[in-house]
Write a protein that holds these residues in place. Structure first.
Motif, short mmCIF file in Angstrom:
data_model
loop_
_atom_site.label_atom_id
_atom_site.label_comp_id
_atom_site.label_asym_id
_atom_site.label_seq_id
_atom_site.Cartn_x
_atom_site.Cartn_y
_atom_site.Cartn_z
N MET A 193 13.05 3.11 2.64
CA MET A 193 12.12 3.91 1.86
C MET A 193 10.70 3.91 2.43
O MET A 193 9.83 4.63 1.96
N ASP A 194 10.46 3.11 3.46
CA ASP A 194 9.14 2.99 4.09
C ASP A 194 8.86 4.25 4.92
O ASP A 194 9.69 4.69 5.71
N GLU A 195 7.67 4.82 4.75
CA GLU A 195 7.32 6.05 5.46
C GLU A 195 7.28 5.86 6.96
O GLU A 195 7.39 6.83 7.73
N ARG A 196 7.11 4.63 7.45
CA ARG A 196 7.09 4.40 8.89
C ARG A 196 8.45 4.70 9.53
O ARG A 196 8.53 4.92 10.74
N LEU A 197 9.51 4.70 8.71
CA LEU A 197 10.84 5.01 9.24
C LEU A 197 11.05 6.49 9.47
O LEU A 197 12.07 6.91 10.03
N SER A 198 10.08 7.32 9.06
CA SER A 198 10.20 8.76 9.24
C SER A 198 9.65 9.21 10.59
O SER A 198 9.57 10.41 10.87
N PRO B 136 10.30 13.83 1.02
CA PRO B 136 8.98 14.06 1.62
C PRO B 136 8.60 15.52 1.76
O PRO B 136 7.41 15.86 1.73
N ASP B 137 9.58 16.43 1.88
CA ASP B 137 9.25 17.84 2.07
C ASP B 137 8.95 18.55 0.75
O ASP B 137 8.47 19.68 0.75
N LYS C 134 0.86 -1.18 0.00
CA LYS C 134 0.00 0.00 0.00
C LYS C 134 0.90 1.23 0.00
O LYS C 134 2.09 1.14 0.34
N PRO C 135 0.37 2.38 -0.41
CA PRO C 135 1.21 3.58 -0.50
C PRO C 135 1.94 3.88 0.80
O PRO C 135 1.37 3.82 1.89
N GLY C 136 3.23 4.17 0.66
CA GLY C 136 4.05 4.53 1.81
C GLY C 136 4.72 3.36 2.49
O GLY C 136 5.63 3.56 3.31
#
Length: 476
Positions: free
Chosen positions: A104-109, A323-324, A42-44
């Protein structure tokens, strides 16, 4: 006397590379194993399928050892380097609770969020692969930085409960920490038997970029390393942490209590080159077959015949925006009837050089660096035209190191340091790192590239951003 050896493992984003060295730094065997494509359910969300990271390490070791003609029992230690900025969730028995989260996973942000009660341990790829290799719950401190409760002075976990909570963790969820050059543990007996090795130490390194810097021989602030990989960035070596950095990221080095400063990078850097090769695949493959060379050779030969500046074709490498600035996309401007696929290829290479020059200049200005040389590593360093473009853009000598993987060599340096073969990391690096070739600057090309960069390249995004912002809600 029996020759002594060490093994270095470089577990990267696209493949695992494994090399064996003698104690003079000569690479005597090399092997690799390709990773499977990451999954995006899924996205992100970007994850590595099943036990792919561990499977690639085993396959890479097996491939390397099959190419090794020496005595396997003379391999005395293994240095382990792994992908950074990933998160691994493990059950109490050490099995994966869910797929390994890619960098690259958004959860790492953001910090870890505990939503699955089957998760007992939260660790990095080095902790996970170290556990698979040794059975020990240990990790390297130098791979635990972003959203980990690390005390950078002690290189151990913070004793401040609030710091733990801010990172979504508790001490019982974390592995014990060791420093680069210390042992994660001893190779499990069944693996030693499977590979024909002794029960030898598996030695900790650091985050993969820091290990690359070590293996590239970056020992002082006058040298800068550019890593031409999936993610392109540059690193220099320093003795002190830099507070409140604006244009770069200070990170832990693969030498305890030292640091590397990492410039802003290019996401999907060399991936863009691979994308372009796939885009023009069939025709370029036929051309390469007719001439009896590789696709890469054809592209580099043709690009070398094109004048600096690609006849006015300018590329901006935003194939994966940060992301910014999510609205940014890859841009090529300046097409006319002169342009061919080889102009496009050279323009991509020049875009890498311009982007890294500007990123490194920003870091150099902030820190006060006086750069004297550039070391280029990664797959892109094999291209002579890329190396010459970098030298001409930077106006500095550009070096290519010997060996199949500087991260493997960096891991091997940690292994030799653990064994006490050399007095310290500096002595090991000076002895083991070897130069392959140097590219000197063409002064006329440097002046031309400087003019194009200052008058055109640095100003492109301020004009393209406005139209890309209009496009973003329509096509995102």
């Amino acid at each position: 006397m029996t020759t002594r050896y060490v093994m270095g493992i470089d577990n990267g984003s696209q493949s695992t590379k494994v090399a064996i060295y003698d104690l003079d730094g000569q690479e005597v065997a090399f092997g690799s194993a390709t990773l499977r494509e990451t999954l995006t359910p899924k996205p992100g969300v970007v994850v590595h399928p099943e036990e792919d990271l561990w499977d690639s390490v085993k396959a890479g070791m097996d491939d390397c050892l099959s190419n090794f003609n020496g005595d396997k029992k003379a391999i005395e230690a293994i240095g382990l380097c792994t992908i950074r900025c990933c998160r691994v969730l493990l059950q109490e028995d050490g099995e994966l609770a869910s797929p390994v989260q890619s960098w690259m996973d958004e959860r790492l942000s953001k910090p870890y969020e505990h939503t699955d009660d089957s998760v007992q341990y939260v660790t990095t790829t080095s902790g996970y692969l170290g556990l698979r290799m040794t059975g020990e719950h240990r990790d390297t401190a130098a791979n635990c930085e972003v959203y980990w409760p690390l005390d950078w002075e002690t290189l151990d976990w913070s004793t401040d409960e609030q710091v733990m909570k801010d990172n979504g963790l508790s001490r019982d969820m974390l592995f014990d920490l060791v420093k680069p050059g210390e042992a994660l543990g001893t190779l499990r007996a069944e693996l030693a038997e499977e590979f024909g090795l002794g029960k030898i130490p598996v030695v900790a390194t650091a985050n993969d970029k820091a290990v690359e810097a070590l293996g590239a021989g970056i020992q002082n602030p006058q040298s800068i390393m550019i890593s031409l990989g999936t993610f392109i960035s540059a690193m220099s070596s320093h003795d002190h942490y830099f507070e409140d950095a604006k244009t770069f990221f200070p990170t832990l080095a693969s030498v305890p209590h030292k640091f590397v400063y990492e410039s802003t990078g290019i996401r999907r850097g060399l991936w863009t080159v691979s994308w372009f090769k796939r885009l023009i695949g069939e025709e370029i493959t036929k051309e390469a077959e007719q001439e009896g060379v590789s696709v890469e050779d054809i592209l580099n030969l043709r690009a070398a015949d094109i004048a600096p500046g690609s006849d006015g074709l300018i590329t901006m490498l935003d194939w994966l925006a940060s992301p910014d600035t999510p609205y940014r996309k890859g841009v090529m401007i300046g097409f006319d009837q002169r342009h061919t696929r080889y102009h496009m290829y050279r323009s991509i290479l020049e875009a890498i050089a311009y982007e890294m020059k500007n990123n490194i200049d920003a870091m150099a200005d902030e820190v006060g660096l006086d750069l004297r040389e550039v070391v280029v590593i990664g797959g892109g360093s094999k291209s002579n035209v890329m190396m010459q473009i970098l030298s001409d853009v930077f106006g500095l000598p550009v070096h290519r190191r010997k060996g199949s993987s500087v991260a493997c060599l960096g891991a091997a340096i940690c292994a030799t340091t653990y064994l006490g073969v050399y007095e310290d990391f500096d002595a090991a690096t000076s002895s083991l790192v070897q130069n392959d070739s140097t590219f000197e600057t063409d002064a006329r090309n440097h002046a031309f590239y400087t003019n194009v960069n200052d008058s055109v390249v640095k100003h492109v995004r301020q004009h393209t951003d406005s139209i890309l912002k209009r496009m973003h809600p329509i096509f995102s």
